[in-house]
Enzyme design. Structure first.
Site, PDB file in Angstrom:
ATOM      1  N   ASN A   9       9.799   3.535   6.826  1.00 20.94           N
ATOM      2  CA  ASN A   9       8.797   4.436   7.389  1.00 20.94           C
ATOM      3  C   ASN A   9       8.303   3.828   8.697  1.00 20.94           C
ATOM      4  OD1 ASN A   9       6.605   6.033   7.993  1.00 20.94           O
ATOM      5  ND2 ASN A   9       5.346   5.342   6.263  1.00 20.94           N
ATOM      6  N   LYS A  11       6.398   5.093  10.881  1.00 17.47           N
ATOM      7  CA  LYS A  11       5.049   5.558  11.258  1.00 17.47           C
ATOM      8  C   LYS A  11       5.047   5.950  12.746  1.00 17.47           C
ATOM      9  CE  LYS A  11       3.277   2.610   7.672  1.00 17.47           C
ATOM     10  NZ  LYS A  11       2.150   1.937   7.085  1.00 17.47           N
ATOM     11  N   HIS A  96       1.809  10.260   1.792  1.00 17.89           N
ATOM     12  CA  HIS A  96       1.553   8.867   2.163  1.00 17.89           C
ATOM     13  C   HIS A  96       0.037   8.653   2.222  1.00 17.89           C
ATOM     14  CE1 HIS A  96       1.357   5.169   4.456  1.00 17.89           C
ATOM     15  NE2 HIS A  96       2.605   4.958   4.074  1.00 17.89           N
ATOM     16  N   GLU A  98      -1.800   7.147   4.222  1.00 14.35           N
ATOM     17  CA  GLU A  98      -2.414   7.351   5.549  1.00 14.35           C
ATOM     18  C   GLU A  98      -2.644   8.836   5.802  1.00 14.35           C
ATOM     19  OE1 GLU A  98       0.469   5.076   7.745  1.00 14.35           O
ATOM     20  OE2 GLU A  98      -0.274   3.251   6.789  1.00 14.35           O
ATOM     21  N   GLY A 173       0.432  -2.646   4.744  1.00 13.17           N
ATOM     22  CA  GLY A 173       0.118  -3.234   6.050  1.00 13.17           C
ATOM     23  C   GLY A 173      -0.871  -4.376   5.978  1.00 13.17           C
ATOM     24  N   SER A 212       3.772  -3.963   1.944  1.00 12.72           N
ATOM     25  CA  SER A 212       4.076  -5.325   2.415  1.00 12.72           C
ATOM     26  C   SER A 212       5.344  -5.895   1.776  1.00 12.72           C
ATOM     27  CB  SER A 212       2.878  -6.255   2.207  1.00 12.72           C
ATOM     28  OG  SER A 212       1.765  -5.781   2.947  1.00 12.72           O
TER      29      SER A 212
HETATM   30  C1  PEP Z   1       4.087   2.119   4.110  1.00 12.45           C
HETATM   31  O1  PEP Z   1       3.160   2.430   4.831  1.00 12.45           O
HETATM   32  O2  PEP Z   1       4.802   2.989   3.602  1.00 12.45           O
HETATM   33  C2  PEP Z   1       4.301   0.696   3.870  1.00 12.45           C
HETATM   34  C3  PEP Z   1       4.885   0.340   2.763  1.00 12.45           C
HETATM   35  O3  PEP Z   1       3.846  -0.170   4.834  1.00 12.45           O
HETATM   36  P1  PEP Z   1       4.012  -1.769   4.886  1.00 12.45           P
HETATM   37  O4  PEP Z   1       5.410  -2.094   4.424  1.00 12.45           O
HETATM   38  O5  PEP Z   1       3.801  -2.125   6.329  1.00 12.45           O
HETATM   39  O6  PEP Z   1       2.970  -2.335   3.986  1.00 12.45           O
END
Ligand code: PEP
Length: 249
Positions: A9, A11, A96, A98, A173, A212
């Site tokens: 993803n 983003k 998601h 966000e 994140g 993460s």
């Molecule tokens: C995400 O937003 O889908 C995600 C898993 O982000 P990150 O890997 O940066 O934590």
């Protein structure tokens, strides 16, 4: 055997030139990944049309990060599922955290989006996950159950086309990953909740972990019996890391 998927993803990151370079670097290294692992990338809308052909040839799935809740019409700035399908997009991330947090997406919105995604043959990657306060107050299973109601309303035929992603919001994140035991516990819970409605079909549903996930923790997460891959944010922006995660299978 469930499908194994590692999806990136992106983003709101990368210019078109950067996105094209990233795709080229992923394609160049794809041969290092076992053939039973499906790679998917979800670039921003602006990149989709131009990247579709190259990704298709390389056998990498193309995903959008969202779609509109309406079929078409006077919805300035929105992109419909039908438009995405018309440029050969195959997957669509929906729900998601966000989008839920910054754009007010609710289960009602997501019910409409998932129906449209399925209507136009996009595979929804449906995200669920609890916030930190919800986990700390031991409400995470209730929160996830409520989020899963969007899926339990589907027909069995539609449900069979869905991919689920468990993404604890506190791990996105933040550099803070769920332990493999925490991930497995929730993935097994999700599968059981889906099996209560759809029976054995839930055994075939890929459930991805997101939050993460990186090369150093992917192998342990993917070794869990109900973890079928990852939805990768930050680490999907570096081809080496994305491929290293996919190689963790
Ligand atoms: C995400 O937003 O889908 C995600 C898993 O982000 P990150 O890997 O940066 O934590």
């Amino acid at each position: 055997m469930r499908k194994k998927i590692v999806a990136g993803n992106w983003k709101m990151n990368t210019t078109f030139a950067e996105g094209e370079a990233l795709v080229n670097a992923i394609i160049a290294k794809k041969g290092e990944v076992k053939s039973d692992v499906t790679l998917v990338v979800a670039p921003p809308f602006t990149h989709l049309t131009c990247l579709a052909e190259e990704l298709e040839k390389a056998g990498i799935g193309l995903s959008a990060q969202n779609c509109a809740e309406h079929e078409s019409g006077a919805y300035t700035g929105e992109v419909s599922a039908k438009m995405l399908a018309s440029v050969d997009v195959k997957y669509c991330i929906l729900g998601h955290s966000e989008r839920r947090e910054y754009y007010g997406e609710t289960s009602a919105t997501l019910t409409k989006k998932i129906a449209l995604a399925l209507k136009y043959n996009l595979t929804p990657i449906f995200c669920v996950g609890e916030r930190l306060d919800e986990r700390e107050s031991n409400r995470h299973f209730d929160v996830i159950s409520a989020q899963l109601e969007v899926l339990t309303q589907l027909s069995a035929e539609d449900f069979a086309r869905v991919v689920v992603a468990y993404e604890p919001v506190w791990a996105i994140g933040t550099g803070k990953t769920a332990t493999s035991a925490q991930a497995q516990e929730v993935h097994a819970f999700i599968r059981k909740a889906l099996a209560a409605k759809f029976g054995a079909a839930a055994e075939q549903t890929p459930i991805l972990y997101g939050g993460s996930c990186k090369p150093s923790n992917a192998a342990e997460l993917f070794a869990q019996p109900d973890v079928d891959g990852g939805l990768i944010g930050g680490a999907s922006l570096a081809a080496d890391d994305f491929i290293a995660i996919a190689k963790a299978f």
